[in-house]
Design an enzyme around this catalytic site. Structure first.
Site, PDB file in Angstrom:
ATOM      1  N   SER A   1       0.857  -1.179   0.000  1.00 10.41           N
ATOM      2  CA  SER A   1       0.000   0.000   0.000  1.00 10.41           C
ATOM      3  C   SER A   1       0.889   1.223   0.000  1.00 10.41           C
ATOM      4  CB  SER A   1      -0.905  -0.008   1.225  1.00 10.41           C
ATOM      5  OG  SER A   1      -0.120  -0.016   2.381  1.00 10.41           O
ATOM      6  N   CYS A   2       0.537   2.194  -0.770  1.00 12.07           N
ATOM      7  CA  CYS A   2       1.315   3.422  -0.874  1.00 12.07           C
ATOM      8  C   CYS A   2       0.361   4.553  -1.192  1.00 12.07           C
ATOM      9  CB  CYS A   2       2.301   3.357  -2.040  1.00 12.07           C
ATOM     10  SG  CYS A   2       3.754   2.355  -1.752  1.00 12.07           S
ATOM     11  N   ASP A   3       0.834   5.768  -1.036  1.00 10.11           N
ATOM     12  CA  ASP A   3       0.081   6.929  -1.498  1.00 10.11           C
ATOM     13  C   ASP A   3       1.036   7.889  -2.166  1.00 10.11           C
ATOM     14  OD1 ASP A   3      -2.851   6.797  -0.363  1.00 10.11           O
ATOM     15  OD2 ASP A   3      -1.510   5.944   1.140  1.00 10.11           O
TER      16      ASP A   3
END
Ligand code: ZN
Length: 442
Positions: free
Chosen positions: A4-6
């Site tokens: 998960s990343c943003d």
């Protein structure tokens, strides 16, 4: 667990100083060390090959000077920047494609290839989409235990930013028109600007697109998630877009840092950013023992400069941003080599592993300990805000006067001093946190 990343970008019209600001949290498995490495500009022989982990591709005559935040085992990067102010970060995506049998590029390798070969964001888009069409990326079988997935990217330079989303050998691109965030969810639906040559026919052949609608929907055709408004990635994307929209016109580096450190999971009602969205996952995914396992391993806020008034400032955090500090990096200098130290196993000479130990010790001690570490970093962070932009202006003046070597020395020394202060502080905080644990145990 899918990574998960943003990744976010605020284009010039949306920021206080009208410069491009790019930001990313790189979320990775909890104990995967992610050092920061720098590579010089290099010339290559005509028949040289770039040796990626699973495929080799013809090398380009020149690879540009660049810096990358690199999972210790990987040739590629989670995010990085080059000497031409091109900045790239990625997101893991899940397409409908079955796992390929043949080897492909890893999504993170495409970031490095883009940084090595492009002088502008548009050029990086061209380089990356060309390589994706030819060599592919995404989920493929391998015997090296590498977790593979499809990828979404934000690619920015001082003037423009693009979103690129992929599925195997297919892709869609859109130029950013506002301040936006992407996450682990496809975001390009019918609003793409360009598509891979076989995106439409390829999805029809799979029965993923009927061709009835008048405009092709990339996400609908290729996304494994039929509903792209639910789930952790969707919630984080909605939240970053909502906050950026709310602050549009007034976004600065501090806004981006606060957003990367955001804990909006409903457990902390005093968060600085409030939206009318339901609570989902935090943007900051620090390692915790209540099940997650993922962790923000490194972050960046890149403050670019289009008008030549100063050097770009790349604010880099070496672990979860909520318990650390963003250090200003200047690619015109030599980054401190200690930042590149760190491998599979814990070592006390690695800044990344020091921050990880600090984070575990402080979280074990509880809320007071967390608050004291945050307060401990604040003065240093404030002093860095003050000094970094002086350096950015001084460095630019020296370079403009043809005194590049002097600028390099000056910037290198500045980064060395800051890293030395940071390492002293993190060791002291770690020692204090361990003493507190021992006192509590007595
Ligand atoms: Zn956090």
């Amino acid at each position: 667990m899918l990574k998960s990343c943003d990744t976010m970008v605020a284009i010039p019209g949306t920021t206080t100083d009208h410069q491009m600001i790019f930001a990313k949290n790189s979320d990775r498995p909890a104990i995967e060390c992610q050092p920061l490495v720098q590579h010089e500009r290099k010339s290559h022989l005509a028949k040289a090959m770039a040796k990626c982990q699973f495929v080799q591709i013809p090398q380009t005559p020149t690879t540009y000077r660049h810096v990358g935040s690199r999972p210790y085992w990987c040739w590629g990067y989670e995010h990085g920047f080059n000497e031409h102010q091109v900045v790239i970060g990625n997101e893991g995506l899940q397409s409908k494609n079955e796992e390929f049998d043949s080897p492909k590029l890893i999504g993170m390798e495409l970031i490095r290839l883009g940084l090595e070969r492009a002088k502008t964001a548009a050029e990086a888009v061209e380089v990356m989409t060309g390589l994706i069409t030819k060599y592919g990326q995404g989920k493929f079988r391998n015997d090296q235990g590498v977790r593979t997935y499809d990828n979404g990217y934000i690619i920015a330079d001082p003037n423009e930013a693009y979103v690129l989303e992929t599925a195997g050998h297919e892709w869609a691109v859109k130029r950013a028109q506002s301040a936006i965030g992407i996450s682990n969810v496809y975001s390009l639906e019918k609003d793409w600007d360009t598509l891979s040559p076989t995106a439409v026919d390829g999805s029809k052949a799979h029965g993923w697109w009927s061709g009835e609608s008048n405009r092709f929907n990339f996400a609908e055709a290729y996304s494994r998630e039929a509903d792209r408004s639910v789930g952790s990635g969707a919630m984080r994307r909605l939240r970053s877009c909502a906050v950026l929209n709310q602050y549009s016109g007034d976004i600065n580096v501090q806004t981006m840092m606060a957003l990367l450190s955001d804990h909006s999971d409903g457990k902390t009602p005093n968060e600085p950013f409030q939206t009318n969205l339901p609570h989902g996952s935090s943007i900051c995914i620090h390692h915790n023992d209540d099940g997650g396992g993922g962790n923000t391993a490194a972050s960046i806020v890149a403050h670019l400069c289009a008008d030549g008034s100063q050097l770009p400032v790349y604010w880099c955090s070496l672990y979860s941003p909520c318990l650390g500090v963003f250090l200003p990096m200047f690619i015109e200098g030599d980054l401190p080599s200690v930042l590149a130290i760190g491998g599979e196993y814990l070592s006390d000479d690695s800044p990344w592993w020091l921050f990880r130990q600090l984070s575990l010790a402080v979280r074990a001690n509880g809320a007071d300990s967390i608050a004291s570490v945050r307060a401990g970093w604040q003065d240093f962070q404030d002093s860095l805000f003050a000094s970094a932009y002086e350096m950015a202006k001084e460095g630019k003046t020296l370079i403009d006067q043809g005194r590049g070597a002097e600028a390099k020395k000056h910037l290198t020394r500045y980064m060395d001093e800051n890293v030395a202060v940071m390492l002293g502080m993190v060791r002291q905080m770690l020692s204090d946190a361990r003493t507190a644990t021992e006192i509590a145990a007595d």
